[in-house]
Structure formats: C-alpha cells, structure tokens
Write a protein that holds these residues in place. Structure first.
Motif, short mmCIF file in Angstrom:
data_model
loop_
_atom_site.label_atom_id
_atom_site.label_comp_id
_atom_site.label_asym_id
_atom_site.label_seq_id
_atom_site.Cartn_x
_atom_site.Cartn_y
_atom_site.Cartn_z
N LEU A 193 19.41 -31.82 50.30
CA LEU A 193 20.27 -32.34 49.25
C LEU A 193 20.42 -31.21 48.23
CD1 LEU A 193 21.78 -34.75 47.93
CD2 LEU A 193 19.64 -35.28 46.74
N VAL A 194 21.64 -30.67 48.10
CA VAL A 194 21.87 -29.46 47.31
C VAL A 194 22.77 -29.78 46.12
CG1 VAL A 194 22.78 -27.10 47.33
CG2 VAL A 194 21.66 -28.03 49.37
N THR A 195 22.37 -29.30 44.96
CA THR A 195 23.19 -29.41 43.75
C THR A 195 23.59 -28.01 43.31
OG1 THR A 195 21.97 -31.38 43.05
CG2 THR A 195 23.31 -30.28 41.39
N GLU A 211 21.74 -24.76 42.18
CA GLU A 211 20.84 -25.06 41.06
C GLU A 211 19.57 -25.77 41.51
OE1 GLU A 211 23.82 -25.61 37.25
OE2 GLU A 211 23.34 -27.39 38.46
N ARG A 212 19.72 -26.75 42.41
CA ARG A 212 18.57 -27.53 42.86
C ARG A 212 18.70 -27.82 44.35
NH1 ARG A 212 16.02 -29.07 38.32
NH2 ARG A 212 14.56 -30.40 39.41
N VAL A 213 17.56 -27.86 45.02
CA VAL A 213 17.49 -28.23 46.44
C VAL A 213 16.42 -29.29 46.59
CG1 VAL A 213 16.96 -27.45 48.78
CG2 VAL A 213 18.27 -25.97 47.25
N ASP A 214 16.83 -30.46 47.05
CA ASP A 214 15.92 -31.60 47.21
C ASP A 214 15.19 -31.91 45.90
OD1 ASP A 214 16.60 -31.78 49.91
OD2 ASP A 214 15.04 -30.35 50.49
N GLY A 215 15.91 -31.79 44.79
CA GLY A 215 15.37 -32.13 43.49
C GLY A 215 14.57 -31.04 42.82
N ARG A 216 14.35 -29.93 43.48
CA ARG A 216 13.57 -28.83 42.90
C ARG A 216 14.50 -27.68 42.53
NH1 ARG A 216 10.57 -30.33 47.40
NH2 ARG A 216 11.42 -28.55 48.55
N PRO A 220 29.60 -31.72 55.10
CA PRO A 220 28.33 -32.43 54.89
C PRO A 220 28.49 -33.94 55.09
CG PRO A 220 29.31 -31.78 52.80
CD PRO A 220 30.12 -31.13 53.87
N ALA A 221 27.37 -34.59 55.34
CA ALA A 221 27.39 -36.04 55.57
C ALA A 221 27.96 -36.76 54.36
CB ALA A 221 25.97 -36.53 55.88
N ILE A 248 28.61 -30.19 41.67
CA ILE A 248 28.69 -31.13 42.79
C ILE A 248 27.35 -31.21 43.50
CG2 ILE A 248 31.15 -30.58 43.09
CD1 ILE A 248 30.41 -29.15 45.66
N GLU A 249 27.23 -32.24 44.32
CA GLU A 249 26.03 -32.46 45.11
C GLU A 249 26.45 -32.79 46.53
OE1 GLU A 249 22.27 -34.85 43.81
OE2 GLU A 249 23.59 -36.26 44.88
N PHE A 250 25.75 -32.21 47.50
CA PHE A 250 26.06 -32.57 48.89
C PHE A 250 24.77 -32.66 49.70
CE2 PHE A 250 25.89 -27.95 49.28
CZ PHE A 250 25.30 -27.75 50.53
N ALA A 251 24.82 -33.48 50.72
CA ALA A 251 23.70 -33.63 51.64
C ALA A 251 24.18 -33.21 53.02
CB ALA A 251 23.21 -35.07 51.67
N GLY A 252 23.52 -32.23 53.60
CA GLY A 252 23.93 -31.76 54.91
C GLY A 252 23.11 -30.58 55.36
N ARG A 253 23.51 -30.03 56.48
CA ARG A 253 22.78 -28.91 57.07
C ARG A 253 23.30 -27.59 56.52
NH1 ARG A 253 22.71 -27.06 63.43
NH2 ARG A 253 21.08 -25.46 63.24
#
Length: 404
Positions: free
Chosen positions: A108-110, A131-136, A179-180, A159-164
């Motif tokens: 999950l990437v922001t 800026e953030r990956v999986d909340g970190r 992304p999904a 923006i935020e996206f979840a994907g590979r």
C-alpha cells in the motif's frame, strides 16, 4: 555576455603564469567538478578511472601550455574535483537504487504526483514521489500506469494505491501497472505558496487554451511555461525528426523570453540596468511556475550571473556562467547528470558558447563578410544553429536513438 573563446590557464609563452584572456581558476574548478559528475553518468565505472584520465589530460595540457607552478596546482585540484564529482554521482546512484529496491513487492503506497501525468489514449502514466509504504515512512520514486481518470491528476496531488511494485535490477525508478485500487487523498499537497504558484500556472495555461486552438495552444503552453500537453502523434514525430522538441519543453528559452520581454517593457520607464535588476525578482517565481525543470534552473542561474556582471561593468565570457551553473547544480544534486533534459540543455548551451564562435569566424572568412552586415548576420545565425546541433547530436543519439 561576450563570445570570447576561453583558453587554457597558462597558455602562451612557457614563462607565462596566466596569460591575458585565460580562464580564472574558480570557473575551471567548477567545470572540472561538473565534468567529473557527467563522466560518472555517461561512462559509469569507478572514480579512479576519471582520476587517471583527468590526470593524463591535465598533464598534457600543462606541458603544451607551459603552465607555471601555480597553475599546476590548480590543474591538480581540478582533477581531484572531477574524481570527487564522479564518486558523488556513483554514491548517490547506489543509494537511490537501494531505496527503490526496497519497494519491490505488493504494498500500500502513498505518494505525491511529481509532474504532469502523461496521457496516451485511455492510459495515464504518473510519476510519484513515495512518502509511505504500508503505513511506514519511505522514499523512492514509482512510475504508475493507470486508466486515465475522469478528473485528471496534477502535480502536487497526494494519492494512494495498493498493488504490485516491480523493480528492475539496477534501476532507480520502480514501476506499477493497473493497481487493484487507488484513490486521490488530497489535492495540491505542500502548502499555500505552492498552491498559489500552481494556480498561477493553471490560470496561464487556461488563458492560452482559450486564446488558441489545438495543437497551437499546446505548443504555446510548452514554449512559454514548459507545460507537457498531449500533441498529435504526427506532430510529435515531426518535432523529434527535425530536432525541435526543445521548443515545446521547459528550457532556457523560457527564461530568455521572460527576461527579454520584461527588460524591454521596464526600460521604457527606468534605465536599462535598473530594469535588468528588477527582472531578477521575477525569476524565482517563474522557475517554480515553469516546473523547476533543470534547463530552466540552469538558465536562471546564468541569467543572474550575466545581469550581475553587466551591472558591474564586467565583460565575462558566457561559458564562465555555464560552468558556475552546471557546477552548482551538480554539486547540489549529482543525479541531475543522468537527466536527459539537463544534458541536452547543457550541451546546446555549450555549443552556442564554445563551438559557434570559431564556426562564425570561419564562415565570415570564407564568405568574406567582414564588411557586409547582412552576410555577417547570416553567418552568425548559421554558426549558432550548427554549433548547438553538433554539441547536442551525441546526447540526442544516445537518448532517442536518432538524429535530426
């Protein structure tokens, strides 16, 4: 600005320490540092290679020119700075690759949109600063491919996206496609002053679009603001084939248009020197409005130097300001050495300042144009165009695989 050709320090009789007209030490050192950084980007390898090659070149130049003891020390320092520039580029590249490699996997990437998304048909390619990956908290850059959104994304959007996320070995930019899920979190992230400058850019683009039909409005927006707007494929292909793509991207011509117009208008009511000084206030805002692209920053730094020298009554070769600008930018961010727009801008400007003057003199001699103003002006324009084209040709061939 003059078109005097710089000469090697120490050129002239063997007893000369620094002949008249030679480059001062500081611009030479700035140029050496920039050259070493560019060598790291172009040739790769480790910094000792630049140290050895630079040392051999400096030794040959010193022997040919009969440089004094002082200039031997300057040349030695120049070679050392070239090696340092190469080493800093290699280190910065390694660090960026390591940060990017950590993005590989499903996450999950922001991130924040860096530039105007590139639209191609029904798809949009978005460059994100992570800026953030999986909340970190995280870093790096991702090139994200999305179905073109109904409401276009723009620089500064978070923006935020979840994907590979995929990372090719040795690459400093990760990629993610379709992304999904993804979502727009915030428009114009980054503070009120950034919002104000973005609004000014959008207002300018809207006025251009209202005044001109396509593709003329896209061409004008590119020439004046460096805005990347979709162009018809045939037109884009023709621009690449003729080597005129630089006309519709952010470049030094943007700064020239701004300063030239502003000085001409202000000079009506105030002395020209004061008008030139007043226009420098416009530069920082314009650089940001034009996207802060490396060619615009380079031209702005050179413009400050030219105006300062003019106010002081000094006649300084333009190549000196180019050396200062390139050295300062690459010292601040060595990775600019791999930026194609920076390379093309630097090469074109070097061609105009260093290659064009001897070409002009040769053409004027062949055409016997010393006392024929129209013929001399034609030789001048031909030399400038040819000098820039010759200097840019290697970079263009490496970047695009074709020559105009």
């Amino acid at each position: 600005m003059t078109s005097e050709r710089p000469t090697l320090p120490g050129a002239g009789p063997p007893t000369a320490v620094q002949p008249r007209g030679a480059w001062p030490a500081l611009p030479l050192l700035a140029a050496a540092s920039a050259a070493g950084t560019l060598a790291g980007a172009a040739l790769g390898g480790s910094w000792p290679v630049t140290l050895v090659v630079g040392g051999l070149a400096a030794t040959a130049a010193a022997l040919r020119a009969g440089a004094g003891v002082r200039w031997l020390g300057v040349l030695a320092l120049a070679v050392a700075l070239a090696a340092v520039g190469h080493a800093r580029y290699a280190q910065a590249t390694t660090q960026r690759i390591a940060v990017t490699a950590a993005l590989a996997g499903t996450h999950l990437v922001t991130g924040v949109v860096e530039d105007e998304p590139a639209l191609r048909g029904v798809t949009s390619t978005v460059a994100l600063t992570v800026e953030r990956v999986d909340g970190r908290a995280a870093g790096g850059r991702v090139r994200l491919l999305l179905p073109a959104p109904r409401e276009p994304l723009r620089p500064g959007d978070r923006i935020e996206f979840a994907g590979r996320v995929q990372v090719a070995p040795g690459r400093s930019v990760a990629t993610a496609a379709y992304p999904a899920r993804w979502a727009l979190l915030e428009r114009d992230a980054g503070g009120w002053w950034r919002d104000a400058l973005r609004d000014a850019r959008r207002w300018s683009e809207a006025r251009i679009a209202r005044a001109l039909p396509e593709p003329a409005s896209a061409l004008a927006a590119g020439m004046l603001l460096g805005a990347q707007r979709p162009l018809p494929e045939a037109l884009a292909r023709d621009l690449r084939a003729t080597g005129t793509t630089h006309l519709v991207v952010a470049s030094g011509q943007n700064v020239a248009l701004l300063l030239g117009s502003a000085v001409a208008l202000l000079a009506i009511v105030v002395p020209r020197r004061r008008a030139a000084l007043a226009t420098l206030v416009l530069l920082p805002c314009y650089v940001v409005i034009a996207g802060g692209e490396p060619p615009v920053v380079r031209a702005a730094l050179m413009a400050v130097g030219v105006v300062a020298a003019g106010l002081g009554g000094r006649r300084t070769p333009g190549a000196v300001f180019l050396a200062y600008a390139a050295g300062a930018m690459l010292a601040f961010d060595p990775l600019l050495a791999a930026d194609r727009s920076f390379q093309l801008s630097l090469a074109a400007t070097a061609g105009v300042l260093l290659v064009a003057p001897p070409l002009r003199d040769a053409l004027i001699g062949v055409a016997r144009a010393e006392r024929r103003p129209l013929r001399a002006a034609t030789c001048e324009l031909t030399a400038v165009a040819l000098g820039a084209a010759l200097a840019v040709a290697p970079v263009q061939a490496a970047a695009f695989g074709e020559l105009s």
